[in-house]
Scaffold this motif. Structure first.
Motif, short mmCIF file in Angstrom:
data_model
loop_
_atom_site.label_atom_id
_atom_site.label_comp_id
_atom_site.label_asym_id
_atom_site.label_seq_id
_atom_site.Cartn_x
_atom_site.Cartn_y
_atom_site.Cartn_z
N UNK A 35 13.56 -2.17 -5.05
CA UNK A 35 13.45 -2.67 -3.66
C UNK A 35 12.07 -3.22 -3.33
N UNK A 36 11.02 -2.63 -3.92
CA UNK A 36 9.66 -3.09 -3.65
C UNK A 36 9.15 -4.09 -4.69
N UNK A 37 9.97 -4.40 -5.68
CA UNK A 37 9.67 -5.41 -6.71
C UNK A 37 8.45 -5.05 -7.56
N UNK A 38 8.31 -3.76 -7.91
CA UNK A 38 7.25 -3.29 -8.79
C UNK A 38 7.84 -2.88 -10.12
N UNK A 39 7.08 -3.12 -11.19
CA UNK A 39 7.52 -2.77 -12.53
C UNK A 39 6.31 -2.27 -13.33
N UNK A 40 6.49 -1.17 -14.04
CA UNK A 40 5.46 -0.65 -14.95
C UNK A 40 6.03 -0.74 -16.36
N UNK A 41 5.30 -1.36 -17.26
CA UNK A 41 5.71 -1.47 -18.66
C UNK A 41 4.60 -0.92 -19.53
N UNK B 10 4.69 7.86 -5.16
CA UNK B 10 5.06 7.59 -3.78
C UNK B 10 5.66 6.20 -3.68
N UNK B 11 6.70 6.11 -2.86
CA UNK B 11 7.33 4.82 -2.60
C UNK B 11 8.12 4.94 -1.31
N UNK B 12 8.25 3.84 -0.59
CA UNK B 12 9.00 3.87 0.66
C UNK B 12 10.42 3.32 0.49
N UNK C 150 0.80 -1.23 0.00
CA UNK C 150 0.00 0.00 0.00
C UNK C 150 0.83 1.28 0.00
N UNK C 151 2.14 1.20 0.26
CA UNK C 151 2.98 2.39 0.27
C UNK C 151 3.43 2.81 -1.13
#
Length: 139
Positions: free
Chosen positions: A116-122, A91-93, A75-76
């Motif tokens: 670090x949060x293992x998110x990816x936008x393609x 936003x990211x922590x 959620x961060x």
């Protein structure tokens, strides 16, 4: 001994036909660049959001629509869709916040990652062919 000048006298650097060839090459190169930009920038696009190699959401990039997207996986993390058809991490922590500083992306092939949060936008282009009868030549 007398030194002989080997360069012919009266030689012109550019002839009119040379200038024509250079201009023709520049016009053709400009057309290729313009066609490539027009093909990449237009059409329907979608932002695919991945978490740990899993597709968790597809966001249609619609001009004029602005909204925020948060995820139950973390959620961060907040991703914003802007009215101009782009998306960005806002936003990211994570400690270095490289993902937030990446800025907006919106053309097919662009991506942003929060490692670090293992998110990816393609960003991907959407092929809206009629039916599913198109042929996959690679497979």
């Amino acid at each position: 001994m007398k030194k002989i000048d080997q360069t012919p006298r009266g030689r012109i650097l550019f002839r009119p036909r040379d200038l024509f060839v250079v201009l023709a090459v520049l016009v053709i190169a400009g057309l290729f660049v313009w066609a490539g930009q027009a093909r990449r920038g237009g059409g329907d696009r979608v932002a695919r959001v991945y978490y740990e190699d899993r597709l968790i959401r597809e966001i249609e990039l619609i001009e004029g629509l602005a909204e925020d997207h948060s995820f139950s996986e973390n959620p961060r993390i907040l991703i914003r869709q802007y009215e101009d058809g782009t998306v960005a991490f806002v936003e990211s922590d994570c400690p270095d916040r490289v993902c937030v500083r990446t800025g907006r992306i919106g053309r097919p092939g662009e991506f942003a990652a929060c490692v670090p949060n293992r998110f990816l936008i393609v960003i991907a282009g959407v092929d809206k062919t009629e039916g599913d009868d198109h042929v996959d030549l690679i497979a």
